[in-house]
Design an enzyme around this catalytic site. Structure first.
Site, short mmCIF file in Angstrom:
data_model
loop_
_atom_site.label_atom_id
_atom_site.label_comp_id
_atom_site.label_asym_id
_atom_site.label_seq_id
_atom_site.Cartn_x
_atom_site.Cartn_y
_atom_site.Cartn_z
N GLU A 191 0.83 -1.19 0.00
CA GLU A 191 0.00 0.00 0.00
C GLU A 191 0.87 1.25 0.00
OE1 GLU A 191 -2.96 -0.28 3.17
OE2 GLU A 191 -2.70 -2.46 3.21
N GLU A 301 -9.80 6.26 3.02
CA GLU A 301 -10.13 5.53 4.25
C GLU A 301 -10.09 6.50 5.41
OE1 GLU A 301 -8.26 1.92 7.05
OE2 GLU A 301 -7.36 2.40 5.11
#
Length: 539
Positions: A191, A301
């Site tokens: 990520e 997020e």
């Protein structure tokens, strides 16, 4: 197929009886952290408060990992992907500038590492990042997403995307807001992106970050260079360093372009930002990702801390909904995927998803914009008039009886959360009491009694009975509901005897006879309330 709208984040199932009490979150201190700070060749004090240590490239934290004991460092990849907007050999994107650059630079043969404070290590031990694909409720209940992903699993070897960078407001220090990409295979991820996370960095600056796990976010949850894994080869970019400037609402927009790809020769996953190669994740860190990724995902997020029972005011992206468009909403553009031919191409189709559209949402680009390729807008303000007290609230209750599906429309007030928690505790207390009126009844009679008392109007819930037998239809229904609504908690009520335990195991793990298909008919996160009727009667 239209999704069922639920009223609250729990389900009651009898003979699979499902109810939701609150559970304290458990944190497990990772054993892989071992003090990332090394003796520096040089230290630089940045005007943003960071201390940058220039560490010899062979002394960086990655080489403390036993998996990399005999690893020979690679200074460059054997292959660089080409594509429709590849930024190899020059780019329209500016070099990746960081604030500390104005105060010095690290010499060749070293890498810059942001000095880790004691509080940062504590944070890393208790704060776990999550995946938007994780279906385990206790792990994801405080995380929310607005993202887009490949609409089907495949074999993927990298991705490139340009991220619109903002400085969103977070409500409390442990809240998180970010924009990133995910490269995923089963329980393994790579990520990268930008984030605001005061409890990790000590301020509310926007930071460039990387993250990886190889065990499904359980014990290995590695931010930046704070645990051993990513090998940095560049002496100019601090991973975890602040990004400045950031985008302004209805003003100038700031972007970064991130490219991650798998080297076809040695399997390492390389990272490049704005045309500058930073380093790589060695293939030996992974099992499945040493071959290819199953899923690619891009988006935002946040952590919803639910202070005082209210949804967080933490912003995602710019803090504005995706429909406001360019200059006001955050975007991710020029999304590309790397195929088996090691070529970057535009994805054929992305599936947008938002965990709570009234808090944060995502809108796919539906018209041609010069040099934008595949793109979408995402974000939101968090708490607003449509996203308020009950973070998991919906507008209706659905309940099942043995004969038919019934529906009751309710709109709970903000203060209903406390009433519901009390009702659940009283409900469990009654079930566990020696009251013959309740405990001497068979399971189906308990179910009928709750239906007659219309308990679903007191405790927004779903009641399901499988009539004492874990049939495939009921198991599949629970499994499908858990996938469609991952925020739901499930509690099953079974007898405390061998037959009840057999039913418990079948609902949780599936039946042995179904072999490899068992996972389609199980939900391992079901929590069970075991009722010993005979003991209750005798007492």
């Amino acid at each position: 197929m239209a999704k069922i709208q639920l009223c609250f984040s729990f389900v009651l199932v009898f003979y699979a009886f499902i109810v939701l009490p609150s559970f304290a979150r458990r944190f497990e201190a990772p054993k892989h952290l071992s003090g990332p700070n090394k003796h520096p060749v040089k230290s630089i004090k940045s005007s943003d408060g960071d201390i940058i240590d220039c560490i010899h490239i062979l002394h960086q934290p990655a080489f403390d990992n036993p998996l990399l004991k005999n690893h020979t460092i690679k200074m460059s990849p054997s292959y660089h992907p080409n594509g429709i907007t590849s930024i190899k050999n020059g780019s329209s994107s500016p070099p990746f500038a960081q604030i500390w650059h104005s105060n010095g630079k690290c010499p060749k043969g070293t890498i810059p590492i942001r000095r880790t404070l004691k509080d940062d290590t504590i944070f890393a031990q208790i704060h776990k990042k999550k995946s938007p694909f994780d279906s385990q409720l206790d792990d994801i209940r405080n995380h929310e997403w607005a993202h887009a992903s490949m609409d089907k699993r495949g074999k993927y070897y990298g991705t490139q995307a340009t991220f619109n960078v903002w400085n969103p407001r977070v409500q409390i220090a442990t809240d998180l807001s970010l924009g990133q990409l995910w490269i995923t295979a089963v329980s393994e991820t790579i990520e990268a992106g930008w984030q605001v996370l005061p409890s990790l960095y000590g301020d509310s600056s926007t930071r460039f970050f990387i993250f990886w796990t190889n065990d499904g976010y359980r014990n290995v949850h590695c931010y930046n260079l704070e645990c051993q894994g990513f090998i940095q080869t560049n002496n100019k970019i601090v991973i975890g360093g602040s990004i400045s400037p950031t985008s302004e609402f209805d003003g100038s927009q700031c972007d970064i372009t991130i490219l991650i790809w798998k080297d076809p020769k040695d399997g390492n996953w390389w990272l490049e930002v704005n045309g500058t190669i930073l380093g790589y994740w060695p293939s030996s860190l992974y099992h499945q990702l040493s071959q290819y990724a199953f899923m690619l995902d891009w988006g935002g997020e946040v952590i919803n801390s639910k202070v005082d029972g209210l949804h967080t005011t933490t912003q995602m992206g710019s803090g504005h909904f995706s429909g406001e468009g360019l200059g006001k909403a955050s975007y991710i553009k020029n999304i590309q995927i790397m195929n088996e031919s090691n070529v970057l191409t535009s994805p054929e189709h992305l599936s947008p998803r938002a965990s709570r559209k009234d808090c944060y949402d995502v809108t796919m680009g539906d018209n041609d914009v010069d040099n934008w390729g595949t793109y979408f807008f995402f974000g939101g303000p968090g708490r607003n008039e449509n996203c308020a007290a009950m973070a998991d609230a919906r507008r209706s209750t659905i309940f099942f009886t043995e004969q038919h599906l019934s529906y009751a429309d309710i709109i709970p007030p903000f203060e209903v959360r406390a009433r519901i928690e009390v009702a659940v505790l009283n409900f469990l207390k009654v079930l566990n009491s020696p009251n013959p009126e309740i405990s001497s009844l068979p399971m189906h009679a308990i179910f009928q009694r709750l239906v007659e008392d219309r308990v679903f109007n007191q405790i927004p819930s779903i009641l399901i009975t499988a009539k004492g037998y874990p049939d495939i239809a009921t198991r599949f229904l629970l499994h499908r509901m858990s996938r469609e609504f991952p925020e739901i908690k499930i509690l099953g009520l079974v007898d405390w005897n061998p037959a009840g335990l057999a039913i418990l195991c079948t609902f949780k793990y599936g039946s042995i006879g179904m072999g490899l298909e068992a996972y389609r008919y199980g939900y391992s996160s079901i929590l069970f309330f075991l009722l010993d009727i005979e003991q209750d009667i005798s007492s």
